[in-house]
Scaffold this motif. Structure first.
Motif, PDB file in Angstrom:
ATOM      1  N   PHE A   1     -23.212 -33.532  27.588  1.00  8.76           N
ATOM      2  CA  PHE A   1     -22.204 -32.661  26.998  1.00  8.76           C
ATOM      3  C   PHE A   1     -22.057 -31.398  27.851  1.00  8.76           C
ATOM      4  CE2 PHE A   1     -23.525 -35.202  23.386  1.00  8.76           C
ATOM      5  CZ  PHE A   1     -22.342 -35.413  22.710  1.00  8.76           C
TER       6      PHE A   1
ATOM      7  N   LYS B   1     -30.720 -38.883  21.767  1.00 14.09           N
ATOM      8  CA  LYS B   1     -30.334 -39.587  20.545  1.00 14.09           C
ATOM      9  C   LYS B   1     -31.485 -40.408  19.971  1.00 14.09           C
ATOM     10  CE  LYS B   1     -25.401 -40.081  21.549  1.00 14.09           C
ATOM     11  NZ  LYS B   1     -24.281 -41.032  21.626  1.00 14.09           N
TER      12      LYS B   1
ATOM     13  N   VAL C   1     -26.343 -31.371  18.283  1.00 17.81           N
ATOM     14  CA  VAL C   1     -24.927 -31.665  18.499  1.00 17.81           C
ATOM     15  C   VAL C   1     -24.462 -32.533  17.336  1.00 17.81           C
ATOM     16  CG1 VAL C   1     -23.267 -32.882  19.953  1.00 17.81           C
ATOM     17  CG2 VAL C   1     -25.036 -31.469  21.002  1.00 17.81           C
ATOM     18  N   PHE C   2     -23.294 -32.215  16.782  1.00 18.50           N
ATOM     19  CA  PHE C   2     -22.815 -32.931  15.604  1.00 18.50           C
ATOM     20  C   PHE C   2     -21.294 -33.013  15.607  1.00 18.50           C
ATOM     21  CE2 PHE C   2     -23.383 -28.446  14.749  1.00 18.50           C
ATOM     22  CZ  PHE C   2     -22.188 -28.060  14.166  1.00 18.50           C
ATOM     23  N   LYS C   3     -20.801 -33.953  14.835  1.00 21.99           N
ATOM     24  CA  LYS C   3     -19.356 -34.081  14.650  1.00 21.99           C
ATOM     25  C   LYS C   3     -18.904 -32.992  13.684  1.00 21.99           C
ATOM     26  CE  LYS C   3     -19.343 -39.072  15.427  1.00 21.99           C
ATOM     27  NZ  LYS C   3     -19.142 -40.408  14.813  1.00 21.99           N
TER      28      LYS C   3
ATOM     29  N   ASN D   1     -11.161 -34.417  16.141  1.00 24.79           N
ATOM     30  CA  ASN D   1     -12.397 -35.168  16.312  1.00 24.79           C
ATOM     31  C   ASN D   1     -13.178 -34.571  17.478  1.00 24.79           C
ATOM     32  OD1 ASN D   1     -14.396 -37.114  16.125  1.00 24.79           O
ATOM     33  ND2 ASN D   1     -13.231 -38.674  17.233  1.00 24.79           N
TER      34      ASN D   1
ATOM     35  N   ASN E   1     -16.962 -32.382  18.858  1.00 25.00           N
ATOM     36  CA  ASN E   1     -18.391 -32.184  18.650  1.00 25.00           C
ATOM     37  C   ASN E   1     -18.747 -30.714  18.841  1.00 25.00           C
ATOM     38  OD1 ASN E   1     -18.816 -34.972  18.292  1.00 25.00           O
ATOM     39  ND2 ASN E   1     -18.973 -35.291  20.494  1.00 25.00           N
ATOM     40  N   TYR E   2     -19.645 -30.214  18.005  1.00 27.20           N
ATOM     41  CA  TYR E   2     -20.124 -28.836  18.086  1.00 27.20           C
ATOM     42  C   TYR E   2     -21.621 -28.859  18.388  1.00 27.20           C
ATOM     43  CZ  TYR E   2     -15.989 -26.416  16.149  1.00 27.20           C
ATOM     44  OH  TYR E   2     -14.738 -25.881  15.942  1.00 27.20           O
ATOM     45  N   ILE E   3     -22.115 -27.718  18.894  1.00 25.74           N
ATOM     46  CA  ILE E   3     -23.552 -27.557  19.095  1.00 25.74           C
ATOM     47  C   ILE E   3     -23.974 -26.234  18.461  1.00 25.74           C
ATOM     48  CG2 ILE E   3     -23.197 -26.575  21.420  1.00 25.74           C
ATOM     49  CD1 ILE E   3     -25.936 -27.846  22.151  1.00 25.74           C
TER      50      ILE E   3
ATOM     51  N   ASN F   1     -23.625 -36.651  10.327  1.00 25.41           N
ATOM     52  CA  ASN F   1     -22.761 -36.210  11.424  1.00 25.41           C
ATOM     53  C   ASN F   1     -23.539 -35.822  12.680  1.00 25.41           C
ATOM     54  OD1 ASN F   1     -20.790 -36.357   9.386  1.00 25.41           O
ATOM     55  ND2 ASN F   1     -19.650 -34.649  10.242  1.00 25.41           N
TER      56      ASN F   1
ATOM     57  N   ILE G   1     -25.433 -36.030  15.966  1.00 23.06           N
ATOM     58  CA  ILE G   1     -25.460 -37.012  17.053  1.00 23.06           C
ATOM     59  C   ILE G   1     -26.825 -37.039  17.729  1.00 23.06           C
ATOM     60  CG2 ILE G   1     -24.474 -37.582  19.315  1.00 23.06           C
ATOM     61  CD1 ILE G   1     -21.850 -36.299  18.276  1.00 23.06           C
TER      62      ILE G   1
END
Length: 311
Positions: A56, A77, A114-116, A129, A131-133, A273, A275
């Motif tokens: 990312f 992951k 990290v997540f949706k 759609n 992804n955030y951290i 959510n 990741i």
């Protein structure tokens, strides 16, 4: 009597042309030799990306100084649940998800995850759609409270990493609500927030007209229709005085406390959510310098950040 035979091509040319149009046996073998490894490489890449790690790029300064814009990170992951895609490829059409592997990693306070993105404060479903951290502050069932920019979890002060940036020069006082803050209708602001309980699967809340705004969006995100009709609260058309949550959630914040849109603004993140957990920085340079200015771009490489573990 002599018969005249007319050839469209000189004798033998048609045959030669037909032979020339077909690939030689050596070419077929050569194509097969490189095609098979290519397929294996693609499958291996999909497996690694789905089950082991993913790369990312950090686009903003909400995690400064832990992560800087232009940092490229590896997210582990391993131990996180693996599911089939939520949407049909290249569309926003949702499809049923199947959990291929369950979660075995135990989330911890302070994990950088990290997540949706679950959606804005008033969105049942995120319009983007993406992804955030952020840093994990509250686990399911925790009571989160911020007093004058100091975070407390279950009454104890949250241990901040040294890289966190907090500007204490101006503090928004308690009782001065920020209309952009989650949940709707609360008197919270970004510096004095809560106390609020992070929902967990099986958690029961009482519902009334006064607190419906606070919980409505969360209930709708779990797939239910919420209405207020004739002074009665209806969930999926049935009168309700309480609600039992069906999922586990976490509360997350950016390390740049004064410049981060996080759970204070848009609410809790479903554990489903998430990741993965940010592991280390594998590349870093100044993201503001365009590639057209390649010499300056190369000069901006932050060698001291490459290989740094994310804590």
């Amino acid at each position: 009597m002599k018969l005249k035979v007319r050839y469209k091509f000189p004798p033998g040319e048609e045959y030669q042309e037909k032979i020339a149009s077909e690939p030689a046996e050596e070419d077929k073998v050569e194509a097969k030799n490189w095609f098979k490894p290519l397929i294996i490489a693609i499958i291996a890449a999909i497996i690694v990306k789905s089950f082991i790690f993913e790369a990312f790029r950090i686009p903003s300064g909400s995690m400064e100084d832990t992560l800087l814009p232009g940092d490229f990170i590896i997210v582990s992951k391993l131990g996180f649940p693996v599911k089939t895609p939520k949407y049909l490829p290249f569309t926003r059409i949702e499809i049923p998800q199947i959990e291929v592997l369950p979660q075995i990693y135990s989330l911890k306070h302070g994990d950088v995850v990290v997540f949706k993105f679950p959606g804005e404060k008033n969105e049942v479903q995120a319009s983007e759609n993406v992804n955030y951290i952020k840093r994990l502050i509250g686990l399911p069932g925790d009571v989160v409270q911020i007093i004058d920019k100091v975070i407390y979890i279950n009454g104890s002060r949250f241990l901040e990493p040294p890289s966190v940036k907090v500007n204490y020069e101006f503090i928004t006082p308690r009782g001065l609500p920020n209309p952009y803050i989650f949940p709707e209708g609360s008197d919270f602001n970004e510096d004095n927030y809560g106390p609020i309980t992070v929902p967990f699967k099986g958690m029961k809340i009482e519902l009334n007209k006064e607190n419906l705004k606070q919980w409505q969006i969360m209930i709708e995100r779990e797939g239910h229709k919420v209405e207020l009709a004739d002074e009665k609260i209806l969930i999926d058309g049935v009168e309700a005085s309480d609600y039992v949550f069906e999922k586990n959630y976490v509360f997350v914040m950016g390390d740049n406390r004064n410049n981060s849109l996080d759970s204070r603004y848009w609410g809790f993140v479903p554990v489903d959510n998430i990741i993965g957990k940010a592991s280390f920085i594998y590349w870093s340079w100044n993201s503001d310098i365009p590639f057209l200015n390649l010499p300056e771009k190369i000069k901006s490489i932050r060698w001291n950040r490459i290989g740094r573990k994310i804590k």
